[in-house]
Write a protein that holds these residues in place. Structure first.
Motif, PDB file in Angstrom:
ATOM      1  N   LYS A  57      14.430  -3.180   4.354  1.00  0.00           N
ATOM      2  CA  LYS A  57      13.793  -4.130   3.450  1.00  0.00           C
ATOM      3  C   LYS A  57      12.384  -3.625   3.224  1.00  0.00           C
ATOM      4  CE  LYS A  57      16.396  -8.187   4.755  1.00  0.00           C
ATOM      5  NZ  LYS A  57      16.342  -9.535   5.323  1.00  0.00           N
ATOM      6  N   ALA A  58      12.002  -3.462   1.956  1.00  0.00           N
ATOM      7  CA  ALA A  58      10.689  -2.916   1.619  1.00  0.00           C
ATOM      8  C   ALA A  58       9.929  -3.894   0.735  1.00  0.00           C
ATOM      9  CB  ALA A  58      10.841  -1.582   0.908  1.00  0.00           C
ATOM     10  N   ASN A  59       8.606  -3.900   0.900  1.00  0.00           N
ATOM     11  CA  ASN A  59       7.718  -4.786   0.169  1.00  0.00           C
ATOM     12  C   ASN A  59       6.465  -3.989  -0.184  1.00  0.00           C
ATOM     13  OD1 ASN A  59       6.099  -6.855  -0.766  1.00  0.00           O
ATOM     14  ND2 ASN A  59       6.010  -7.942   1.160  1.00  0.00           N
ATOM     15  N   VAL A  60       6.048  -4.030  -1.443  1.00  0.00           N
ATOM     16  CA  VAL A  60       4.814  -3.358  -1.849  1.00  0.00           C
ATOM     17  C   VAL A  60       3.649  -4.237  -1.430  1.00  0.00           C
ATOM     18  CG1 VAL A  60       3.478  -2.455  -3.764  1.00  0.00           C
ATOM     19  CG2 VAL A  60       5.951  -2.226  -3.775  1.00  0.00           C
ATOM     20  N   HIS A  61       2.799  -3.717  -0.558  1.00  0.00           N
ATOM     21  CA  HIS A  61       1.661  -4.468  -0.041  1.00  0.00           C
ATOM     22  C   HIS A  61       0.461  -4.268  -0.957  1.00  0.00           C
ATOM     23  CE1 HIS A  61      -1.723  -4.756   3.114  1.00  0.00           C
ATOM     24  NE2 HIS A  61      -1.497  -5.936   2.593  1.00  0.00           N
ATOM     25  N   CYS A  89      -1.797  -0.924  -1.272  1.00  0.00           N
ATOM     26  CA  CYS A  89      -2.134  -0.282  -0.006  1.00  0.00           C
ATOM     27  C   CYS A  89      -0.976   0.537   0.558  1.00  0.00           C
ATOM     28  CB  CYS A  89      -2.521  -1.330   1.022  1.00  0.00           C
ATOM     29  SG  CYS A  89      -3.830  -2.415   0.463  1.00  0.00           S
ATOM     30  N   GLY A  90       0.205  -0.051   0.596  1.00  0.00           N
ATOM     31  CA  GLY A  90       1.313   0.647   1.223  1.00  0.00           C
ATOM     32  C   GLY A  90       2.606  -0.135   1.114  1.00  0.00           C
ATOM     33  N   LEU A  91       3.586   0.307   1.881  1.00  0.00           N
ATOM     34  CA  LEU A  91       4.891  -0.341   1.929  1.00  0.00           C
ATOM     35  C   LEU A  91       5.067  -1.003   3.284  1.00  0.00           C
ATOM     36  CD1 LEU A  91       7.222   2.413   0.468  1.00  0.00           C
ATOM     37  CD2 LEU A  91       6.716   0.217  -0.564  1.00  0.00           C
ATOM     38  N   LYS A  92       5.409  -2.289   3.269  1.00  0.00           N
ATOM     39  CA  LYS A  92       5.816  -2.955   4.497  1.00  0.00           C
ATOM     40  C   LYS A  92       7.328  -2.801   4.566  1.00  0.00           C
ATOM     41  CE  LYS A  92       2.588  -6.715   3.828  1.00  0.00           C
ATOM     42  NZ  LYS A  92       2.499  -8.169   3.778  1.00  0.00           N
TER      43      LYS A  92
END
Length: 111
Positions: A57-61, A89-92
């Protein structure tokens, strides 16, 4: 025979501990998930590829709001599109119950 089994079990346990050690840190990077940033006009596109053995599961932070978690099957790519992205910033990432954080390189802003 009993000693050999005990030693084999001990070595297997140590190998498991060594393999799982980096995942214990919530801010560690997950190497099997890769990303690519593309900018077409004002549209900013982030493609995330799952090369892991299972689903992630990925989320764009972002600094103000996040994209929401999207489930990515093994061996597939998910495309996040953001026309007005600022300060990405990154990927959670969640993989097998552990949280990882991959920093995003590219022209999407600084955090």
């Amino acid at each position: 025979m009993r000693t050999k089994l005990f030693v084999a079990a001990l070595i297997a346990g140590m190998a498991t501990t060594v393999v799982n050690a980096p995942a214990a840190n919530a801010d560690s990077r997950l190497g099997c998930v890769t990303h690519k940033v593309t900018i077409k006009g004002s549209d900013k596109i982030l493609k995330v590829h799952n090369g892991c053995a299972g689903r992630v599961k990925a989320n764009v932070h972002q600094s103000m709001s996040d994209s929401g978690y999207k489930e990515i099957a093994r061996g597939t790519t998910y495309t996040f599109r953001g026309g007005k992205w600022h300060y990405v910033c990154g990927l959670k990432i969640y993989y097998k119950g552990t949280r990882y954080y991959n920093k995003i390189s590219g022209n999407l802003g600084d955090c």
